[in-house]
Design a protein around this motif. Structure first.
Motif, PDB file in Angstrom:
ATOM      1  N   ASP A 114      58.121  12.281  27.528  1.00 46.23           N
ATOM      2  CA  ASP A 114      58.244  13.650  27.045  1.00 46.23           C
ATOM      3  C   ASP A 114      59.203  14.499  27.876  1.00 46.23           C
ATOM      4  O   ASP A 114      59.045  15.717  27.985  1.00 46.23           O
ATOM      5  CB  ASP A 114      56.860  14.319  27.035  1.00 46.23           C
ATOM      6  CG  ASP A 114      55.924  13.682  26.019  1.00 46.23           C
ATOM      7  OD1 ASP A 114      56.433  13.180  24.999  1.00 46.23           O
ATOM      8  OD2 ASP A 114      54.705  13.698  26.239  1.00 46.23           O
ATOM      9  N   TYR A 149      63.514  22.251  29.315  1.00 40.58           N
ATOM     10  CA  TYR A 149      63.068  20.860  29.292  1.00 40.58           C
ATOM     11  C   TYR A 149      62.130  20.534  30.452  1.00 40.58           C
ATOM     12  O   TYR A 149      62.320  21.009  31.575  1.00 40.58           O
ATOM     13  CB  TYR A 149      64.261  19.911  29.359  1.00 40.58           C
ATOM     14  CG  TYR A 149      65.172  19.975  28.163  1.00 40.58           C
ATOM     15  CD1 TYR A 149      64.684  19.745  26.880  1.00 40.58           C
ATOM     16  CD2 TYR A 149      66.524  20.259  28.310  1.00 40.58           C
ATOM     17  CE1 TYR A 149      65.529  19.801  25.778  1.00 40.58           C
ATOM     18  CE2 TYR A 149      67.373  20.313  27.216  1.00 40.58           C
ATOM     19  CZ  TYR A 149      66.868  20.083  25.948  1.00 40.58           C
ATOM     20  OH  TYR A 149      67.702  20.144  24.861  1.00 40.58           O
ATOM     21  N   MET A 180      54.505  13.894  32.487  1.00 42.69           N
ATOM     22  CA  MET A 180      55.129  14.168  31.188  1.00 42.69           C
ATOM     23  C   MET A 180      56.354  13.290  30.989  1.00 42.69           C
ATOM     24  O   MET A 180      56.531  12.676  29.935  1.00 42.69           O
ATOM     25  CB  MET A 180      55.555  15.638  31.097  1.00 42.69           C
ATOM     26  CG  MET A 180      54.478  16.600  30.704  1.00 42.69           C
ATOM     27  SD  MET A 180      55.163  18.276  30.473  1.00 42.69           S
ATOM     28  CE  MET A 180      56.098  18.053  28.971  1.00 42.69           C
ATOM     29  N   TYR A 195      55.890  21.857  20.693  1.00 45.86           N
ATOM     30  CA  TYR A 195      56.467  21.691  22.025  1.00 45.86           C
ATOM     31  C   TYR A 195      58.000  21.637  21.999  1.00 45.86           C
ATOM     32  O   TYR A 195      58.622  21.047  22.880  1.00 45.86           O
ATOM     33  CB  TYR A 195      55.896  20.434  22.680  1.00 45.86           C
ATOM     34  CG  TYR A 195      54.395  20.482  22.836  1.00 45.86           C
ATOM     35  CD1 TYR A 195      53.770  21.582  23.416  1.00 45.86           C
ATOM     36  CD2 TYR A 195      53.592  19.439  22.379  1.00 45.86           C
ATOM     37  CE1 TYR A 195      52.394  21.636  23.549  1.00 45.86           C
ATOM     38  CE2 TYR A 195      52.210  19.480  22.517  1.00 45.86           C
ATOM     39  CZ  TYR A 195      51.621  20.587  23.099  1.00 45.86           C
ATOM     40  OH  TYR A 195      50.245  20.637  23.234  1.00 45.86           O
ATOM     41  N   GLY A 201      54.586  21.780  27.216  1.00 44.11           N
ATOM     42  CA  GLY A 201      53.968  20.531  26.793  1.00 44.11           C
ATOM     43  C   GLY A 201      53.162  19.850  27.883  1.00 44.11           C
ATOM     44  O   GLY A 201      52.593  18.783  27.649  1.00 44.11           O
ATOM     45  N   THR A 250      49.827  18.308  27.117  1.00 40.16           N
ATOM     46  CA  THR A 250      49.611  16.937  26.666  1.00 40.16           C
ATOM     47  C   THR A 250      49.118  16.049  27.796  1.00 40.16           C
ATOM     48  O   THR A 250      48.369  15.097  27.576  1.00 40.16           O
ATOM     49  CB  THR A 250      50.912  16.337  26.083  1.00 40.16           C
ATOM     50  OG1 THR A 250      51.916  16.278  27.110  1.00 40.16           O
ATOM     51  CG2 THR A 250      51.426  17.174  24.921  1.00 40.16           C
ATOM     52  N   LYS A 268      50.510  22.826  19.000  1.00 39.38           N
ATOM     53  CA  LYS A 268      51.179  21.621  19.485  1.00 39.38           C
ATOM     54  C   LYS A 268      52.664  21.642  19.125  1.00 39.38           C
ATOM     55  O   LYS A 268      53.274  20.608  18.801  1.00 39.38           O
ATOM     56  CB  LYS A 268      50.501  20.352  18.979  1.00 39.38           C
ATOM     57  CG  LYS A 268      49.023  20.244  19.358  1.00 39.38           C
ATOM     58  CD  LYS A 268      48.436  18.918  18.939  1.00 39.38           C
ATOM     59  CE  LYS A 268      46.927  18.862  19.222  1.00 39.38           C
ATOM     60  NZ  LYS A 268      46.592  19.019  20.641  1.00 39.38           N
ATOM     61  N   LYS A 301      62.114  15.505  27.281  1.00 37.84           N
ATOM     62  CA  LYS A 301      62.935  16.446  26.520  1.00 37.84           C
ATOM     63  C   LYS A 301      62.119  17.429  25.686  1.00 37.84           C
ATOM     64  O   LYS A 301      62.678  18.157  24.868  1.00 37.84           O
ATOM     65  CB  LYS A 301      63.878  15.676  25.583  1.00 37.84           C
ATOM     66  CG  LYS A 301      64.921  14.838  26.296  1.00 37.84           C
ATOM     67  CD  LYS A 301      65.947  15.694  27.019  1.00 37.84           C
ATOM     68  CE  LYS A 301      67.079  14.823  27.578  1.00 37.84           C
ATOM     69  NZ  LYS A 301      68.049  15.633  28.349  1.00 37.84           N
ATOM     70  N   ILE A 302      60.809  17.478  25.886  1.00 34.97           N
ATOM     71  CA  ILE A 302      60.035  18.502  25.189  1.00 34.97           C
ATOM     72  C   ILE A 302      59.863  19.696  26.127  1.00 34.97           C
ATOM     73  O   ILE A 302      60.214  19.654  27.297  1.00 34.97           O
ATOM     74  CB  ILE A 302      58.679  17.990  24.652  1.00 34.97           C
ATOM     75  CG1 ILE A 302      57.677  17.750  25.790  1.00 34.97           C
ATOM     76  CG2 ILE A 302      58.862  16.741  23.818  1.00 34.97           C
ATOM     77  CD1 ILE A 302      56.272  17.451  25.276  1.00 34.97           C
ATOM     78  N   ASN A 320      55.504   9.767  30.384  1.00 30.26           N
ATOM     79  CA  ASN A 320      54.942   9.579  29.045  1.00 30.26           C
ATOM     80  C   ASN A 320      56.000   9.634  27.951  1.00 30.26           C
ATOM     81  O   ASN A 320      55.683   9.534  26.764  1.00 30.26           O
ATOM     82  CB  ASN A 320      53.881  10.654  28.762  1.00 30.26           C
ATOM     83  CG  ASN A 320      52.629  10.473  29.598  1.00 30.26           C
ATOM     84  OD1 ASN A 320      52.342   9.373  30.062  1.00 30.26           O
ATOM     85  ND2 ASN A 320      51.881  11.546  29.800  1.00 30.26           N
TER      86      ASN A 320
END
Length: 306
Positions: A288, A244, A283, A239, A295, A298, A237, A290-291, A286
């Motif tokens: 996310d 990005y 993503m 990420y 990822g 997820t 996990k 910038k991960i 949610n």
């Protein structure tokens, strides 16, 4: 046309400009400095350019100033709007580039914009190449990027000493073809990451040891470069971004928009790419954005109530 200049590229006489020092641009530019080239650098956020200044780069305050001190200017910025601004604006690269100069855009941008920049460059006796890259930050640091080049073939060949420092360039065809190749790359890579995410979630639900699962399949037909790069990170996990998630949404969106703009005889239906984009949009929704793009696992976990 053998090359834009009568002399071959070499560190003692070829002046390089660099615009964009983000997660990809900074290590790519750093490799050119290590190879002995003099660099003039601009970044919208000055602080992000300071590490390159400490390596010997000259930092300036505008794209046009980069161009005035450069024979070849590389750009790798956020999106098509940024490319348009740093290249075509009155304070951009092309207004400041001397006749015979070359601008190389390594951003993932729109093929139509690449063609527009090529035409504008030729109108003032300059050249442009669209050369987006694949290989994430690891490839940028190690000089192992895949580079998809569009434009004049002789100019791309002339640029080979510079491309070789960053990775391997493949000439894809006329202006815009480099960007089209990158879109196809993103469609493929995004789908691979979705499949890997589903495989890991399924394997975990089935009670398998996930590290053993990766070891079992990585040497078979389901193995991939992406699995090697991020498979273990997905299990942990981890990420942290190598690219990005919001950028992949942007890339897939442009790819799908491009398909809608093509003539009827060339229309392609890519339902997998549309679904992949939806999952990456989830993503972003949610929180996310910038991960890392890996990822997306997820999202599959959330769909399964995890």
């Amino acid at each position: 046309m053998a090359s834009p200049y009568p002399k071959a590229i070499n560190p003692s006489q070829t002046r390089i400009g660099w615009i964009g020092t983000g997660i990809m641009g900074a290590p790519m530019a750093s490799r050119l400095l290590v190879a002995g080239y003099s660099l003039t650098v601009y970044n919208r956020t000055l602080e992000k350019a300071l590490p390159l200044q400490s390596q010997g780069a000259r930092v300036v305050t505008s794209p046009i100033e980069v161009a005035r001190h450069s024979d070849v200017v590389f750009t790798i910025v956020g999106n098509s709007r940024d490319v348009n601004q740093v290249t075509l604006d009155p304070s951009g690269v092309l207004p400041g580039l001397n006749s015979g100069g070359v601008v190389v855009d390594m951003t993932t941008s729109h093929p139509a914009l690449a063609r527009e920049i090529f035409a504008a460059a030729r109108a003032k006796g300059c050249w442009s190449v669209d050369a987006p890259v694949s290989g994430a930050d690891t490839g940028a640091r190690e000089g192992k990027l895949a580079i998809f080049a569009g434009g004049d073939g002789d100019v791309v060949a002339w640029l080979k000493p510079l491309f070789d420092i960053m990775g391997k360039a493949t000439y894809m065809g006329e202006a815009g073809c480099g960007q089209s190749c990158k879109f196809a790359n993103q469609i493929t890579g995004g789908a691979v990451l979705v499949g890997l995410s589903e495989g890991l979630v399924f394997a975990e639900q089935a009670g398998l040891d996930l590290n053993k699962f990766l070891d079992a399949v990585r040497g078979g037909a389901a193995g991939s470069k992406l699995m090697e790069l991020v498979g273990e990170k997905m299990i942990r996990k981890d990420y942290r971004p190598t690219g990005y998630a919001e950028y992949l949404v942007k890339d897939l969106g442009m790819a799908l928009d491009t398909l809608e703009e093509t003539d009827e005889q060339r229309t392609v239906v890519v339902p997998g790419a549309a679904l992949t984009k939806q999952l990456y949009c989830a993503m972003v929704a949610n929180g996310d954005a910038k991960i890392g793009i890996h990822g997306v696992k997820t999202v599959i976990e959330r769909i399964n109530g995890k």
